[in-house]
Design a protein around this motif. Structure first.
Motif, PDB file in Angstrom:
ATOM      1  N   GLU A  67       0.824  -1.211   0.000  1.00 60.61           N
ATOM      2  CA  GLU A  67       0.000   0.000   0.000  1.00 60.61           C
ATOM      3  C   GLU A  67       0.859   1.263   0.000  1.00 60.61           C
ATOM      4  N   TYR A  68       1.993   1.199   0.696  1.00 61.10           N
ATOM      5  CA  TYR A  68       2.927   2.329   0.706  1.00 61.10           C
ATOM      6  C   TYR A  68       3.473   2.591  -0.699  1.00 61.10           C
ATOM      7  N   LEU A  69       3.859   1.534  -1.394  1.00 62.95           N
ATOM      8  CA  LEU A  69       4.399   1.665  -2.753  1.00 62.95           C
ATOM      9  C   LEU A  69       3.338   2.172  -3.721  1.00 62.95           C
ATOM     10  N   LEU A  70       2.099   1.700  -3.537  1.00 55.09           N
ATOM     11  CA  LEU A  70       1.000   2.153  -4.392  1.00 55.09           C
ATOM     12  C   LEU A  70       0.771   3.648  -4.224  1.00 55.09           C
ATOM     13  N   TYR A  71       0.797   4.108  -2.992  1.00 61.14           N
ATOM     14  CA  TYR A  71       0.510   5.511  -2.692  1.00 61.14           C
ATOM     15  C   TYR A  71       1.689   6.425  -3.036  1.00 61.14           C
ATOM     16  N   THR A  72       2.897   6.012  -2.678  1.00 64.73           N
ATOM     17  CA  THR A  72       4.076   6.871  -2.840  1.00 64.73           C
ATOM     18  C   THR A  72       4.616   6.912  -4.264  1.00 64.73           C
ATOM     19  N   TYR A  73       4.701   5.749  -4.909  1.00 65.89           N
ATOM     20  CA  TYR A  73       5.316   5.685  -6.232  1.00 65.89           C
ATOM     21  C   TYR A  73       4.334   5.389  -7.364  1.00 65.89           C
ATOM     22  N   ARG A  74       3.053   5.261  -7.003  1.00 67.87           N
ATOM     23  CA  ARG A  74       2.011   4.964  -7.999  1.00 67.87           C
ATOM     24  C   ARG A  74       2.308   3.676  -8.759  1.00 67.87           C
ATOM     25  N   ASP A  75       2.953   2.731  -8.071  1.00 70.11           N
ATOM     26  CA  ASP A  75       3.220   1.429  -8.678  1.00 70.11           C
ATOM     27  C   ASP A  75       1.895   0.702  -8.925  1.00 70.11           C
ATOM     28  N   THR A  76       1.906  -0.249  -9.860  1.00 75.70           N
ATOM     29  CA  THR A  76       0.753  -1.133 -10.006  1.00 75.70           C
ATOM     30  C   THR A  76       0.784  -2.108  -8.830  1.00 75.70           C
ATOM     31  N   GLU A  77      -0.355  -2.722  -8.517  1.00 79.09           N
ATOM     32  CA  GLU A  77      -0.386  -3.667  -7.403  1.00 79.09           C
ATOM     33  C   GLU A  77       0.547  -4.843  -7.665  1.00 79.09           C
ATOM     34  N   ARG A  78       0.606  -5.269  -8.926  1.00 83.94           N
ATOM     35  CA  ARG A  78       1.477  -6.393  -9.288  1.00 83.94           C
ATOM     36  C   ARG A  78       2.941  -6.042  -9.015  1.00 83.94           C
ATOM     37  N   LYS A  79       3.359  -4.860  -9.473  1.00 84.07           N
ATOM     38  CA  LYS A  79       4.746  -4.438  -9.274  1.00 84.07           C
ATOM     39  C   LYS A  79       5.054  -4.262  -7.791  1.00 84.07           C
ATOM     40  N   ALA A  80       4.105  -3.710  -7.046  1.00 82.17           N
ATOM     41  CA  ALA A  80       4.305  -3.484  -5.609  1.00 82.17           C
ATOM     42  C   ALA A  80       4.446  -4.811  -4.856  1.00 82.17           C
ATOM     43  N   GLN A  81       3.640  -5.789  -5.215  1.00 80.10           N
ATOM     44  CA  GLN A  81       3.717  -7.092  -4.556  1.00 80.10           C
ATOM     45  C   GLN A  81       5.038  -7.788  -4.884  1.00 80.10           C
ATOM     46  N   LEU A  82       5.474  -7.683  -6.133  1.00 82.53           N
ATOM     47  CA  LEU A  82       6.754  -8.279  -6.518  1.00 82.53           C
ATOM     48  C   LEU A  82       7.903  -7.613  -5.764  1.00 82.53           C
ATOM     49  N   ASN A  83       7.778  -6.301  -5.578  1.00 86.01           N
ATOM     50  CA  ASN A  83       8.793  -5.577  -4.820  1.00 86.01           C
ATOM     51  C   ASN A  83       8.842  -6.073  -3.371  1.00 86.01           C
ATOM     52  N   ALA A  84       7.661  -6.230  -2.772  1.00 85.86           N
ATOM     53  CA  ALA A  84       7.589  -6.712  -1.391  1.00 85.86           C
ATOM     54  C   ALA A  84       8.138  -8.130  -1.272  1.00 85.86           C
ATOM     55  N   LEU A  85       7.919  -8.932  -2.303  1.00 87.82           N
ATOM     56  CA  LEU A  85       8.382 -10.321  -2.288  1.00 87.82           C
ATOM     57  C   LEU A  85       9.899 -10.462  -2.365  1.00 87.82           C
ATOM     58  N   GLU A  86      10.587  -9.350  -2.614  1.00 89.43           N
ATOM     59  CA  GLU A  86      12.047  -9.402  -2.592  1.00 89.43           C
ATOM     60  C   GLU A  86      12.547  -9.727  -1.188  1.00 89.43           C
ATOM     61  N   LYS A  87      11.679  -9.460  -0.207  1.00 92.25           N
ATOM     62  CA  LYS A  87      11.970  -9.876   1.166  1.00 92.25           C
ATOM     63  C   LYS A  87      11.412 -11.289   1.335  1.00 92.25           C
ATOM     64  N   PRO A  88      12.242 -12.278   1.617  1.00 88.37           N
ATOM     65  CA  PRO A  88      11.776 -13.662   1.759  1.00 88.37           C
ATOM     66  C   PRO A  88      10.631 -13.811   2.765  1.00 88.37           C
ATOM     67  N   SER A  89      10.571 -12.935   3.744  1.00 89.48           N
ATOM     68  CA  SER A  89       9.534 -13.025   4.768  1.00 89.48           C
ATOM     69  C   SER A  89       8.128 -12.789   4.232  1.00 89.48           C
ATOM     70  N   CYS A  90       8.005 -12.233   3.012  1.00 91.99           N
ATOM     71  CA  CYS A  90       6.687 -11.977   2.427  1.00 91.99           C
ATOM     72  C   CYS A  90       6.185 -13.148   1.592  1.00 91.99           C
ATOM     73  N   SER A  91       6.938 -14.238   1.588  1.00 95.14           N
ATOM     74  CA  SER A  91       6.521 -15.428   0.844  1.00 95.14           C
ATOM     75  C   SER A  91       5.930 -16.439   1.807  1.00 95.14           C
ATOM     76  N   LYS A  92       4.845 -17.089   1.385  1.00 90.91           N
ATOM     77  CA  LYS A  92       4.174 -18.069   2.237  1.00 90.91           C
ATOM     78  C   LYS A  92       5.092 -19.249   2.580  1.00 90.91           C
ATOM     79  N   GLU A  93       6.115 -19.449   1.734  1.00 94.66           N
ATOM     80  CA  GLU A  93       7.047 -20.561   1.978  1.00 94.66           C
ATOM     81  C   GLU A  93       7.827 -20.355   3.268  1.00 94.66           C
ATOM     82  N   THR A  94       8.008 -19.072   3.657  1.00 98.40           N
ATOM     83  CA  THR A  94       8.779 -18.782   4.855  1.00 98.40           C
ATOM     84  C   THR A  94       7.890 -18.304   6.005  1.00 98.40           C
ATOM     85  N   GLU A  95       6.561 -18.441   5.775  1.00 94.90           N
ATOM     86  CA  GLU A  95       5.604 -17.964   6.772  1.00 94.90           C
ATOM     87  C   GLU A  95       5.751 -18.744   8.065  1.00 94.90           C
TER      88      GLU A  95
END
Length: 249
Positions: A221-249
């Motif tokens: 939501e921060y990326l969407l608001y600040t950089y006007r990223d698409t939701e897809r791009k913002a989620q991919l950006n967040a997924l660069e942190k392994p902690s945002c993947s269900k595999e490491t949940e």
């Protein structure tokens, strides 16, 4: 008159015939001009292709092929060789080739033989791939992606436009060149990338922690608001942190 036919006097008839004859002559003249224009375009394309093949030899004779754009002309001032050339052109109205030769007086602006050999091999591979694409262009052009990124800040269409403006390269040839230079200019590659991204997105964990006080969804939501990223791009950006993947949940 009862037959529906209209009769005209000789003056009106002659006027109409003069008009028809003038239109016929203009049409013939237009055809001649068009044929000459097409012939001129074909000749220009042939001359451009000849120049394009000779240009590397001409550049090599002046050592221009050894110019290193991103090398440092001045480390203390943090000026690249390309910046130095730009400064000479803008400040002193120096011709581009003269500016490059001036910058190359510093050895740091010259590529090593090893780098040149590597680039020569890459250029040859690009030319071979380009020719292969042109052999069956009617089919291969369907794989061209104009709005895809050729590099970080340039789309494939912009690259093709540059090649046409700078080297007068025909647009179809330019598209084949862009595809040979960067696989990102092909729909097939983009389809593959999108499929890989879909696999990653399926594992996105909104409630997982992106940071100490931020969930992955809040980061999106921060990326969407600040950089006007698409939701897809913002989620991919967040997924660069392994902690945002269900595999490491």
């Amino acid at each position: 008159e009862s037959s529906g036919l209209k009769f005209m006097d000789m003056d009106e008839y002659n006027t109409n015939m003069d008009y028809i004859n003038s239109v016929t002559k203009k049409k013939a003249l237009g055809k001649t001009i068009m044929e000459q224009a097409l012939a001129d375009i074909k000749k220009m394309e042939e001359e451009t292709e000849q120049y394009r093949q000779e240009k590397p030899k001409l550049d090599a004779s002046l050592d221009l092929d050894k110019f290193c754009h991103m090398c440092m002309w001045s480390k203390s001032q943090e000026i690249t060789c390309a910046n130095r050339v730009k400064a000479l052109m803008e400040t002193y109205d120096t011709p581009r080739r003269t500016a490059i030769l001036s910058a190359m007086r510093k050895d740091s602006c010259r590529k090593s033989d090893k780098v040149l050999a590597k680039e020569g091999k890459q250029k040859h591979q690009i030319q071979v791939m380009e020719e292969e694409l042109m052999k069956n262009w009617a089919e291969n052009k369907k794989d061209y992606c104009g709005q895809c990124l050729w590099e970080e800040r340039m789309t494939c269409d912009q690259r093709v436009s540059f090649l046409n403006t700078r080297y007068n390269l025909p647009f179809d040839r330019g598209k084949a060149t862009a595809m040979a230079e960067s696989k990102r200019c092909t729909n097939s590659y983009q389809k593959k990338v999108r499929a890989e991204e879909d696999v990653k997105l399926a594992k996105f964990c909104p409630k997982c922690q992106w940071g100490p006080r931020l969930t992955c969804q809040q980061r999106v939501e921060y990326l969407l608001y600040t950089y006007r990223d698409t939701e897809r791009k913002a989620q991919l950006n967040a997924l660069e942190k392994p902690s945002c993947s269900k595999e490491t949940e």
